[in-house]
Write a protein that holds these residues in place. Sequence first.
Motif, PDB file in Angstrom:
ATOM      1  N   THR A  16       9.728   7.091  15.395  1.00 33.75           N
ATOM      2  CA  THR A  16      11.050   7.539  15.802  1.00 33.75           C
ATOM      3  C   THR A  16      11.098   7.551  17.238  1.00 33.75           C
ATOM      4  O   THR A  16      12.075   7.328  17.652  1.00 33.75           O
ATOM      5  N   ARG A  17       9.978   7.859  18.075  1.00 32.83           N
ATOM      6  CA  ARG A  17      10.020   8.143  19.425  1.00 32.83           C
ATOM      7  C   ARG A  17      10.070   6.449  19.851  1.00 32.83           C
ATOM      8  O   ARG A  17      10.774   6.165  20.987  1.00 32.83           O
ATOM      9  N   GLN A  18       9.431   5.585  19.176  1.00 31.25           N
ATOM     10  CA  GLN A  18       9.543   4.073  19.510  1.00 31.25           C
ATOM     11  C   GLN A  18      10.785   3.500  19.488  1.00 31.25           C
ATOM     12  O   GLN A  18      11.312   3.141  20.409  1.00 31.25           O
ATOM     13  N   GLN A  19      11.399   3.896  18.202  1.00 31.36           N
ATOM     14  CA  GLN A  19      13.052   3.417  18.210  1.00 31.36           C
ATOM     15  C   GLN A  19      13.726   3.991  19.261  1.00 31.36           C
ATOM     16  O   GLN A  19      14.586   3.412  19.791  1.00 31.36           O
ATOM     17  N   ALA A  20      13.586   5.403  19.610  1.00 32.59           N
ATOM     18  CA  ALA A  20      14.413   5.890  20.772  1.00 32.59           C
ATOM     19  C   ALA A  20      14.179   5.001  22.128  1.00 32.59           C
ATOM     20  O   ALA A  20      15.112   4.826  22.914  1.00 32.59           O
ATOM     21  N   THR A  21      12.911   4.977  22.087  1.00 36.99           N
ATOM     22  CA  THR A  21      12.551   4.200  23.665  1.00 36.99           C
ATOM     23  C   THR A  21      13.083   2.892  23.535  1.00 36.99           C
ATOM     24  O   THR A  21      13.602   2.341  24.614  1.00 36.99           O
TER      25      THR A  21
END
Length: 87
Positions: A16-21
């Motif tokens: 999820t964090r990777q997608q947001a980044t």
Amino acid sequence: MPPFQVQPGMLTAAGTRQQATGSSLRDLAGLLQATGHQAAAAAAGQCGTAIGSAVAALGDVVGSHAGKLACASEAYTGTDAGAIPAR
């Protein structure tokens, strides 16, 4: 070999964090490329376009890692559900 433990929830959270980044990087790339197009005749504008393209590519790579983390999380969850009896 020592035992290891996988926490699928942590994989999902990292994805999820990777997608947001990745999304943020693509947004930044758009801004850099727009700046480059406005000043296309100037070296700074061309630099903005080039940097924007590189940042967009980085955003795509980071975004693709998010999908891979989600797949790993699902695979571990499925394996755990089928291989480890409920307590």
